[in-house]
Design an enzyme around this catalytic site. Sequence first.
Site, PDB file in Angstrom:
ATOM      1  N   LEU A  40      -8.996 -15.262  -1.620  1.00 37.22           N
ATOM      2  CA  LEU A  40      -8.317 -14.242  -2.423  1.00 37.22           C
ATOM      3  C   LEU A  40      -6.806 -14.324  -2.303  1.00 37.22           C
ATOM      4  O   LEU A  40      -6.275 -14.463  -1.207  1.00 37.22           O
ATOM      5  CB  LEU A  40      -8.786 -12.850  -1.974  1.00 37.22           C
ATOM      6  CG  LEU A  40      -8.102 -11.637  -2.624  1.00 37.22           C
ATOM      7  CD1 LEU A  40      -9.108 -10.503  -2.857  1.00 37.22           C
ATOM      8  CD2 LEU A  40      -6.929 -11.105  -1.787  1.00 37.22           C
ATOM      9  N   LEU A  41      -6.149 -14.252  -3.451  1.00 37.69           N
ATOM     10  CA  LEU A  41      -4.682 -14.129  -3.490  1.00 37.69           C
ATOM     11  C   LEU A  41      -4.354 -12.728  -3.973  1.00 37.69           C
ATOM     12  O   LEU A  41      -5.022 -12.215  -4.867  1.00 37.69           O
ATOM     13  CB  LEU A  41      -4.122 -15.178  -4.454  1.00 37.69           C
ATOM     14  CG  LEU A  41      -2.687 -15.052  -4.985  1.00 37.69           C
ATOM     15  CD1 LEU A  41      -2.132 -16.445  -5.306  1.00 37.69           C
ATOM     16  CD2 LEU A  41      -2.588 -14.166  -6.229  1.00 37.69           C
ATOM     17  N   ASP A  43      -0.454 -10.240  -3.530  1.00 34.94           N
ATOM     18  CA  ASP A  43       0.970 -10.142  -3.889  1.00 34.94           C
ATOM     19  C   ASP A  43       1.771 -11.442  -3.729  1.00 34.94           C
ATOM     20  O   ASP A  43       1.586 -12.165  -2.756  1.00 34.94           O
ATOM     21  CB  ASP A  43       1.676  -9.119  -2.991  1.00 34.94           C
ATOM     22  CG  ASP A  43       0.936  -7.816  -2.856  1.00 34.94           C
ATOM     23  OD1 ASP A  43      -0.062  -7.614  -3.555  1.00 34.94           O
ATOM     24  OD2 ASP A  43       1.367  -7.004  -2.028  1.00 34.94           O
ATOM     25  N   GLN A  59       0.147 -13.432  -0.548  1.00 40.74           N
ATOM     26  CA  GLN A  59      -0.871 -12.811   0.298  1.00 40.74           C
ATOM     27  C   GLN A  59      -2.167 -13.577   0.092  1.00 40.74           C
ATOM     28  O   GLN A  59      -2.640 -13.727  -1.046  1.00 40.74           O
ATOM     29  CB  GLN A  59      -1.062 -11.344  -0.110  1.00 40.74           C
ATOM     30  CG  GLN A  59       0.072 -10.448   0.304  1.00 40.74           C
ATOM     31  CD  GLN A  59       0.051 -10.202   1.799  1.00 40.74           C
ATOM     32  OE1 GLN A  59      -0.736  -9.417   2.305  1.00 40.74           O
ATOM     33  NE2 GLN A  59       0.934 -10.868   2.526  1.00 40.74           N
ATOM     34  N   ARG A 161       5.371  -0.147   4.712  1.00 41.19           N
ATOM     35  CA  ARG A 161       5.260  -1.608   4.600  1.00 41.19           C
ATOM     36  C   ARG A 161       6.058  -2.215   3.447  1.00 41.19           C
ATOM     37  O   ARG A 161       6.655  -1.518   2.660  1.00 41.19           O
ATOM     38  CB  ARG A 161       3.780  -1.992   4.447  1.00 41.19           C
ATOM     39  CG  ARG A 161       3.064  -1.365   3.283  1.00 41.19           C
ATOM     40  CD  ARG A 161       1.628  -1.896   3.150  1.00 41.19           C
ATOM     41  NE  ARG A 161       0.869  -1.141   2.184  1.00 41.19           N
ATOM     42  CZ  ARG A 161       0.067  -0.121   2.476  1.00 41.19           C
ATOM     43  NH1 ARG A 161      -0.114   0.268   3.718  1.00 41.19           N
ATOM     44  NH2 ARG A 161      -0.563   0.522   1.511  1.00 41.19           N
ATOM     45  N   ASP A 162       5.967  -3.541   3.357  1.00 45.45           N
ATOM     46  CA  ASP A 162       6.496  -4.357   2.255  1.00 45.45           C
ATOM     47  C   ASP A 162       8.026  -4.408   2.215  1.00 45.45           C
ATOM     48  O   ASP A 162       8.658  -4.052   1.209  1.00 45.45           O
ATOM     49  CB  ASP A 162       5.941  -3.868   0.890  1.00 45.45           C
ATOM     50  CG  ASP A 162       4.429  -3.711   0.894  1.00 45.45           C
ATOM     51  OD1 ASP A 162       3.767  -4.381   1.718  1.00 45.45           O
ATOM     52  OD2 ASP A 162       3.897  -2.906   0.098  1.00 45.45           O
TER      53      ASP A 162
HETATM   54  C1  FRU Z   1      -0.127  -4.417  -2.393  1.00 47.00           C
HETATM   55  C2  FRU Z   1      -0.483  -4.407  -0.909  1.00 47.00           C
HETATM   56  C3  FRU Z   1       0.756  -4.256  -0.054  1.00 47.00           C
HETATM   57  C4  FRU Z   1       0.337  -4.875   1.245  1.00 47.00           C
HETATM   58  C5  FRU Z   1      -0.521  -6.021   0.772  1.00 47.00           C
HETATM   59  C6  FRU Z   1      -1.664  -6.372   1.677  1.00 47.00           C
HETATM   60  O1  FRU Z   1      -1.083  -5.085  -3.159  1.00 47.00           O
HETATM   61  O2  FRU Z   1      -1.414  -3.391  -0.638  1.00 47.00           O
HETATM   62  O3  FRU Z   1       1.224  -2.929   0.061  1.00 47.00           O
HETATM   63  O4  FRU Z   1       1.411  -5.303   2.006  1.00 47.00           O
HETATM   64  O5  FRU Z   1      -1.024  -5.657  -0.498  1.00 47.00           O
HETATM   65  O6  FRU Z   1      -2.305  -7.529   1.250  1.00 47.00           O
END
Ligand code: FRU
Length: 488
Positions: A40-41, A43, A59, A161-162
């Site tokens: 799975l991909l 972000d 991700q 996060r992020d």
């Molecule tokens: C958004 C999210 C982010 C998190 C990531 C985890 O799609 O939920 O907030 O860092 O994906 O994969």
Amino acid sequence: MRQSSNDLKQRAYNRVAEQKETVASDSYRLHYHLMPPVGLLNDPNGFVFYKGKYHMFYQWNPFETKHGAKFWGHYISDDLVHWEEAPIALAPDQWYDKNGCYSGSAVVLEDKMYVFYTGNVKDEEGNRESYQCLAISDDGIHFEKKGPVIRVPEGYTAHFRDPKVFYKNDQWYMVLGAQTTAEEGEVVLYSSADLMNWRFLGSLVGSGHNGLGYFGYMWECPDLFELNDQDILIVCPQGLAPKGYEFQNIFQSGYFAGKVDYEQVSFDHGTFVELDRGFDFYAPQTTEDARGRRILFGWMGNAEDGDITHPTVKHEWIHALTLPRELKWENGKLVQQPVEELKSLRREEVRHDDVVIEGNLLELPEVAGQIVELELLVKDWNASEFTIQMGESTKIIYDQEASLFTLGRAGIAGDKVVEYRRCVVRNLEHIRIFKDASSIEIFVNNGEEVFSSRVFDNPEADSITFYVNGGNVKTDIKKWNLDRVFAY
Ligand code: FRU
């Protein structure tokens, strides 16, 4: 026992090798979009121009077609079109990121790449902790983890996060997606002189600020940049109810434009505008390249539970990134255009000028295909409704009386039900469509609106037909077949 980083990466590489044929045999595998080699991909992460090349991380769960402990996969490109797979950048192998190296960004300082990401940690009861972490690279390929640089401050939950880092006013800033202990979504701001030591400046914007009212329980993936004197904050609020044609997907992705006061830590902004009107768009990230262009990639997916119904899951992969788009601020609006480099994919141009479309489904000589770019210039409009049908199930409709642009696709569950996404478009002047083996991106009126969606049509169906109701429409139509960039 903790697995060493090398073991974990090796397991991911083994899985790629083991599943290669299963993945490659999928006719829905895309030809010119970034995808995971397996698994799975979600972000796009760490998008940056470094030592003459574009770096895109993503991700990635290599082991399943579900969310899990994320890695950072990595692609490198000279031109935003042709990409080479690079070694895994980050694996979830430390106490502070053991349940996922979650989303983040990259910046360049003195020839080094600094990557910021969220270390996601869960205990046996599912309690979450999050750490904003740093990793540094000298070559853009090998990363040395430096561990957490920011802990969750008072007043916020572990949904924190992020990190998106940028340079402005002679210092570094970071915006972060956050949830307050009152369960409201916010974006918070930090600053730093050296990228190591970070100072919490406060909440910049969020649910309940600036007359916004309640605007979601969590805001993910913020991105803040300046474009033509406007400060644009892109963010993904979770928990908005559908409103008219807006907010139809499970989570939203859009922007606020205005002016940030970095001293007062405040943002005077307009309304939230959705970035994309299709079914599959979330968590976009931008960077500025050496030519000063602001370029955006999004995740061509969203967090539906329905993920498991994508037909690609049988082939052990799911999701892709969108095409890269250049952002411009024009007439009080963010406009998105496919980057010009994408023209290098074009093969075998077919062109029909001054076509008058009237009534019945019209097929034009050589205008067909599954993996194509289609461009339509509307020269004269005397009609109530115009439809383009691609394959068996994808419909693009413009209704002049209702000023409504619609995308229809067969339901993802594979049944015959057609589902729709819509938005208001005052006049139809131009359409540019990028169709891949299982996706469509539609740029309306030179990027005034964009629709991004996965579509899983009959892989044999390649007709493209036009239909006009209540009058006629005169158009110039161009079509190109598009090159295959990914070997599988
Ligand atoms: C958004 C999210 C982010 C998190 C990531 C985890 O799609 O939920 O907030 O860092 O994906 O994969």
